[in-house]
Design a protein around this motif. Sequence first.
Motif, PDB file in Angstrom:
ATOM      1  N   PHE A  36      16.439  72.133 -13.829  1.00 34.89           N
ATOM      2  CA  PHE A  36      17.268  72.973 -14.681  1.00 34.89           C
ATOM      3  C   PHE A  36      18.545  72.196 -14.992  1.00 34.89           C
ATOM      4  O   PHE A  36      18.851  71.203 -14.339  1.00 34.89           O
ATOM      5  CB  PHE A  36      17.616  74.288 -13.980  1.00 34.89           C
ATOM      6  N   ARG A  37      19.290  72.659 -15.979  1.00 36.34           N
ATOM      7  CA  ARG A  37      20.564  72.016 -16.288  1.00 36.34           C
ATOM      8  C   ARG A  37      21.579  73.059 -16.723  1.00 36.34           C
ATOM      9  O   ARG A  37      21.218  74.144 -17.200  1.00 36.34           O
ATOM     10  CB  ARG A  37      20.404  70.952 -17.371  1.00 36.34           C
ATOM     11  N   GLN A  38      22.840  72.719 -16.546  1.00 40.46           N
ATOM     12  CA  GLN A  38      23.921  73.616 -16.944  1.00 40.46           C
ATOM     13  C   GLN A  38      25.002  72.800 -17.611  1.00 40.46           C
ATOM     14  O   GLN A  38      25.636  71.943 -16.968  1.00 40.46           O
ATOM     15  CB  GLN A  38      24.481  74.377 -15.745  1.00 40.46           C
ATOM     16  N   LYS A  42      28.203  76.955 -20.395  1.00 43.16           N
ATOM     17  CA  LYS A  42      26.912  77.569 -20.721  1.00 43.16           C
ATOM     18  C   LYS A  42      26.175  77.992 -19.464  1.00 43.16           C
ATOM     19  O   LYS A  42      26.498  77.558 -18.361  1.00 43.16           O
ATOM     20  CB  LYS A  42      26.055  76.600 -21.532  1.00 43.16           C
ATOM     21  N   GLU A  43      25.164  78.826 -19.647  1.00 40.57           N
ATOM     22  CA  GLU A  43      24.360  79.254 -18.519  1.00 40.57           C
ATOM     23  C   GLU A  43      23.346  78.163 -18.144  1.00 40.57           C
ATOM     24  O   GLU A  43      23.005  77.303 -18.946  1.00 40.57           O
ATOM     25  CB  GLU A  43      23.631  80.552 -18.859  1.00 40.57           C
ATOM     26  N   ARG A  44      22.884  78.251 -16.908  1.00 41.16           N
ATOM     27  CA  ARG A  44      21.854  77.329 -16.460  1.00 41.16           C
ATOM     28  C   ARG A  44      20.584  77.562 -17.259  1.00 41.16           C
ATOM     29  O   ARG A  44      20.185  78.709 -17.487  1.00 41.16           O
ATOM     30  CB  ARG A  44      21.602  77.522 -14.969  1.00 41.16           C
ATOM     31  N   GLU A  45      19.935  76.489 -17.681  1.00 38.47           N
ATOM     32  CA  GLU A  45      18.730  76.617 -18.484  1.00 38.47           C
ATOM     33  C   GLU A  45      17.601  75.768 -17.934  1.00 38.47           C
ATOM     34  O   GLU A  45      17.820  74.734 -17.291  1.00 38.47           O
ATOM     35  CB  GLU A  45      19.005  76.227 -19.944  1.00 38.47           C
ATOM     36  N   ALA A  91      25.005  67.560 -19.134  1.00 41.26           N
ATOM     37  CA  ALA A  91      24.961  68.737 -18.256  1.00 41.26           C
ATOM     38  C   ALA A  91      24.874  68.270 -16.810  1.00 41.26           C
ATOM     39  O   ALA A  91      24.636  67.093 -16.539  1.00 41.26           O
ATOM     40  CB  ALA A  91      23.752  69.610 -18.587  1.00 41.26           C
ATOM     41  N   TYR A  93      22.448  68.490 -13.821  1.00 41.91           N
ATOM     42  CA  TYR A  93      21.012  68.710 -13.661  1.00 41.91           C
ATOM     43  C   TYR A  93      20.717  69.073 -12.205  1.00 41.91           C
ATOM     44  O   TYR A  93      21.174  68.391 -11.279  1.00 41.91           O
ATOM     45  CB  TYR A  93      20.239  67.462 -14.072  1.00 41.91           C
ATOM     46  N   TYR A  94      19.930  70.130 -12.039  1.00 42.81           N
ATOM     47  CA  TYR A  94      19.570  70.634 -10.724  1.00 42.81           C
ATOM     48  C   TYR A  94      18.063  70.580 -10.531  1.00 42.81           C
ATOM     49  O   TYR A  94      17.306  70.957 -11.431  1.00 42.81           O
ATOM     50  CB  TYR A  94      20.013  72.083 -10.573  1.00 42.81           C
ATOM     51  N   GLY A 113      22.932  69.188  -7.595  1.00 41.01           N
ATOM     52  CA  GLY A 113      23.210  68.854  -8.983  1.00 41.01           C
ATOM     53  C   GLY A 113      23.696  67.424  -9.139  1.00 41.01           C
ATOM     54  O   GLY A 113      24.389  66.890  -8.275  1.00 41.01           O
TER      55      GLY A 113
END
Length: 120
Positions: A36-38, A42-45, A91, A93-94, A113
Amino acid sequence: VQLQASGGGLVQAGGSLRLSCAASGQSFSGYRLGWFRQAPGKEREFVAWLKGSDSIIAYADAVKGRFAISRDNAKNTLYLQMNNLTPEDTAVYYCAAGSGGPFASAYNYWGQGTLVTVSS
């Protein structure tokens, strides 16, 4: 299971990076894994996820054709190869482990992250 993401950094647009996510504490072979990335403000996507021995792989439309998710169960490591990067990919990244799919709520374990910054 503990997850440690690494490999982020500063890259120019059009460049590539490979993120890694090392698991410790227990084998992650039984988990479905995701990235996922944030971005700032912005929200995490969702970015990508995969199941088992890469039998199911899915990507967000924004990264399809440019990013590739893979895992090495022997090394307990998840990867995200990112090519043709754009500033919109900037972003944190997670990596995550859990039930899989595009929703963050399905993942129980998260890495800390790693920041990816793409300059234009």
